[in-house]
Design an enzyme around this catalytic site. Sequence first.
Site, PDB file in Angstrom:
ATOM      1  N   GLN A   1     -22.995  -9.741 -51.696  1.00 41.73           N
ATOM      2  CA  GLN A   1     -23.711 -10.247 -50.509  1.00 41.73           C
ATOM      3  C   GLN A   1     -25.223 -10.170 -50.655  1.00 41.73           C
ATOM      4  O   GLN A   1     -25.931 -11.032 -50.162  1.00 41.73           O
ATOM      5  CB  GLN A   1     -23.249  -9.529 -49.242  1.00 41.73           C
ATOM      6  CG  GLN A   1     -23.669  -8.089 -49.089  1.00 41.73           C
ATOM      7  CD  GLN A   1     -22.833  -7.330 -48.061  1.00 41.73           C
ATOM      8  OE1 GLN A   1     -22.991  -7.494 -46.858  1.00 41.73           O
ATOM      9  NE2 GLN A   1     -21.917  -6.503 -48.547  1.00 41.73           N
ATOM     10  N   ARG A   2     -25.718  -9.142 -51.331  1.00 43.21           N
ATOM     11  CA  ARG A   2     -27.178  -9.029 -51.416  1.00 43.21           C
ATOM     12  C   ARG A   2     -27.744  -9.832 -52.581  1.00 43.21           C
ATOM     13  O   ARG A   2     -28.954  -9.853 -52.803  1.00 43.21           O
ATOM     14  CB  ARG A   2     -27.601  -7.554 -51.487  1.00 43.21           C
ATOM     15  CG  ARG A   2     -27.302  -6.887 -52.790  1.00 43.21           C
ATOM     16  CD  ARG A   2     -27.821  -5.447 -52.825  1.00 43.21           C
ATOM     17  NE  ARG A   2     -27.703  -4.944 -54.171  1.00 43.21           N
ATOM     18  CZ  ARG A   2     -27.631  -3.671 -54.509  1.00 43.21           C
ATOM     19  NH1 ARG A   2     -27.655  -2.742 -53.571  1.00 43.21           N
ATOM     20  NH2 ARG A   2     -27.545  -3.301 -55.763  1.00 43.21           N
TER      21      ARG A   2
ATOM     22  N   ASP B   1     -31.006  -4.362 -45.011  1.00 49.28           N
ATOM     23  CA  ASP B   1     -30.529  -3.565 -43.868  1.00 49.28           C
ATOM     24  C   ASP B   1     -31.361  -3.782 -42.605  1.00 49.28           C
ATOM     25  O   ASP B   1     -30.937  -3.403 -41.515  1.00 49.28           O
ATOM     26  CB  ASP B   1     -30.530  -2.072 -44.228  1.00 49.28           C
ATOM     27  CG  ASP B   1     -29.450  -1.715 -45.225  1.00 49.28           C
ATOM     28  OD1 ASP B   1     -28.560  -2.549 -45.459  1.00 49.28           O
ATOM     29  OD2 ASP B   1     -29.492  -0.600 -45.776  1.00 49.28           O
TER      30      ASP B   1
ATOM     31  N   GLU C   1     -20.147  -0.765 -43.580  1.00 48.87           N
ATOM     32  CA  GLU C   1     -19.759   0.311 -44.500  1.00 48.87           C
ATOM     33  C   GLU C   1     -20.158   1.679 -43.953  1.00 48.87           C
ATOM     34  O   GLU C   1     -19.599   2.704 -44.359  1.00 48.87           O
ATOM     35  CB  GLU C   1     -20.417   0.110 -45.869  1.00 48.87           C
ATOM     36  CG  GLU C   1     -21.947   0.142 -45.787  1.00 48.87           C
ATOM     37  CD  GLU C   1     -22.671   0.015 -47.131  1.00 48.87           C
ATOM     38  OE1 GLU C   1     -22.008  -0.074 -48.178  1.00 48.87           O
ATOM     39  OE2 GLU C   1     -23.910  -0.021 -47.103  1.00 48.87           O
TER      40      GLU C   1
END
Lengths: 432, 432
Positions: B311-312, B142, B257
């Site tokens: 994605q992570r 993030d 999101e």
Amino acid sequence: MSSLIGNLLVAQSGGPTPVINASLAGVISEALKHEDEIPEIYGGLNGIQGVLNEEIVDLAAQSQQTLRALRHTPGAALGTCRYKVKKQEDFDRILEVFAAHNIRYFHYIGGNDSQDTAAKIDALAKERGYELRVIGVPKTIDNDLPLTDHCPGFGSVAKHIGVTIRETALDNAAMGQNDFVSILEVMGRNAGWLAASSVLAHRRDKTDDRVKSNTHYNCTAPHIVLLPEVPFNPDAFITRVQEVLKAEKHCFVVVSEGVQDAAGNYLGADTSSTDAFGHAVLGGAGEYLRNLVEDRFSGVKARASKLGITQRAASHNASKTDVEEAELCGAAAVRAALAGESGQMVTMVRSGKEAYAVETRLAPLTEIANGVKAFPPEWIGEDRMSVSPDFVKYALPLIQGEMQLPFEQGLPRYAQISLFKVQRRLEPHNRG
Amino acid sequence: MSSLIGNLLVAQSGGPTPVINASLAGVISEALKHEDEIPEIYGGLNGIQGVLNEEIVDLAAQSQQTLRALRHTPGAALGTCRYKVKKQEDFDRILEVFAAHNIRYFHYIGGNDSQDTAAKIDALAKERGYELRVIGVPKTIDNDLPLTDHCPGFGSVAKHIGVTIRETALDNAAMGQNDFVSILEVMGRNAGWLAASSVLAHRRDKTDDRVKSNTHYNCTAPHIVLLPEVPFNPDAFITRVQEVLKAEKHCFVVVSEGVQDAAGNYLGADTSSTDAFGHAVLGGAGEYLRNLVEDRFSGVKARASKLGITQRAASHNASKTDVEEAELCGAAAVRAALAGESGQMVTMVRSGKEAYAVETRLAPLTEIANGVKAFPPEWIGEDRMSVSPDFVKYALPLIQGEMQLPFEQGLPRYAQISLFKVQRRLEPHNRG
């Protein structure tokens, strides 16, 4: 076998794949070798619509660099369409445009709907006595065309799904202190080939079982594979999830967008929406299962990912085998047309005895058109939520080899064709 | 500066990233160089829970091969947790376990919640007079930890998002005969760094504009970027979609999101579900926008993809810069602890004058804990749906460089650590 001198037109149709441009490159490269028979190499923009609208580009004028880069570029360089040719005046117009530009070789790179169009053009040309050779080039990530061992596009998306699962399973295992269900929704409207390909992610170390130190990750995901060929049974599914959670604390579920319940409704589908061919627009199966799991189990978390369009564009994970075969199919189409064939599509058969190898053959377009090769029932596991080792044997060769993409500023550099438009010779077409 | 002899314990916490294992490798590699001060190198399984439960593994006993492969393996090799240490008896237990195994160096690789835990352990050790050096290692895709230029993990996921968009945009452009809206939902609960990173996919060829032949794809996607910092305005959004469709026939939307409406509700969120820290479980923003677009426009198709956990975990698209920095942060944490520091987290500052380079610094854990570095308001475009070139300047260096993964049978081969368990010395901990 009569020699036919005239121009070539190639077009792309339906959903793009990571390798549909490799097939285009194959057509162009092969055609360039036959200047005596094929003076000009044209591309129709946006599939058959480019023919109807006389939007045609010169492909022989593209740079060497572009032709080379097409091999690893996703999308569809000529543009594609989902337009279904139905009206007689459309078919008449197609032949009119072909005649105006002396098109004698036509190659349509696409799936069953597209090969249906190609078959009708071939039939009409024969009926009218217009000398034309029509050879289709197979394309579909769904792998569901009949009469070919497999379809260009499938191997690359299968590989991308495999990479994604092996990586995501490591994430799930790391979080595995509490019960967790990870759901991945993949494409595949009518046939479960792509969902099945997820089992290629499984890995079992071949080292001696007595050796405790196992430095390579042994991937057990996916644990449950839901194919569109099997009506969804919620109770059996929930029971299986429970078993996996008990054994592993996390459960990886792969679900095809095309899975239906016993009443024939797509899981979580938006039934209000259909595409140009009247197919239902799918997409909610993953979220549907997430809700189901969280409803049925208290304290179990579920998360769904939906690769959507990204999966069929993932050229960075393309299979080198698939890329090479896609190019081969394009080249074989041109060679077949030059040899006098028409009304056929290129197919692939396995020719290797020990090692994997393919050879191309031809199959009638009319037999390809609108056919669907279902996933073999005997390759579905007894529990109806798994896939047999025979499938793995079939699919594993198709994901072999990696492409080396050129990167620029941290991202892949992809190609686009130059729009060298061929001058129009007709009045605009008024589609009714 | 006093020399402290004792064992090291490292643990991983929170959501995995493509490079959290590179940080682990950095800690291990650096610690191995200091045998005189650090006799044993231990890992706590599943974050701080491994300490509480005395589930500790020997990391110095891992093979060279494993240590090397950790650099490119996704997930979290030690396992992770989202367990929030709150009770005094838990903190007491942690120090008890540390004392039993003579742990004098503690490194927690994690985000702000984890550094909060680390800060409290540091404070308690000081209060009790237990000599312990606590240095945190930053980790979060993030990118929202304060006092550091950026966070390990962000660059790799940003790169994966960039690759995904550039590829998917080519697919959209190919289908662009009819109006089409493509939506990609990405992670980022509170800060828009990941959604913003999608603009790195933009590409404008630097060749002379007069040269018509443009062989490299000029990516204009994404056209709209919705950040959690900007309350969602449906009318402004729809107007912008309309403008883009008019100009390009297809419109690429990236949505975080974490985007909320004017009333503070997450778009399409399942508000009935929260995680262990009381955060709302997100995930419906993409589907919400798809419905909104199809409701507002007749004849416009929209499709949403949701990368979710994939994605992570996408180590195959990891940024080499990110991997190297993650390892650097791990090594710097060990060096800082050996130098007598405690109660700090490693941070990164840009040191290069011309070329990009970073140096590590330290910042107090208490200032990192529970802080959030918001996306700078001045980097949000005037239309509130785009990102300024200053952000691109900031983020572009972070996605540079590609990893070469070892492939085996068509898929990446990843590592797992061997579970050489350290013998328990205490009775089981009864958590209240």
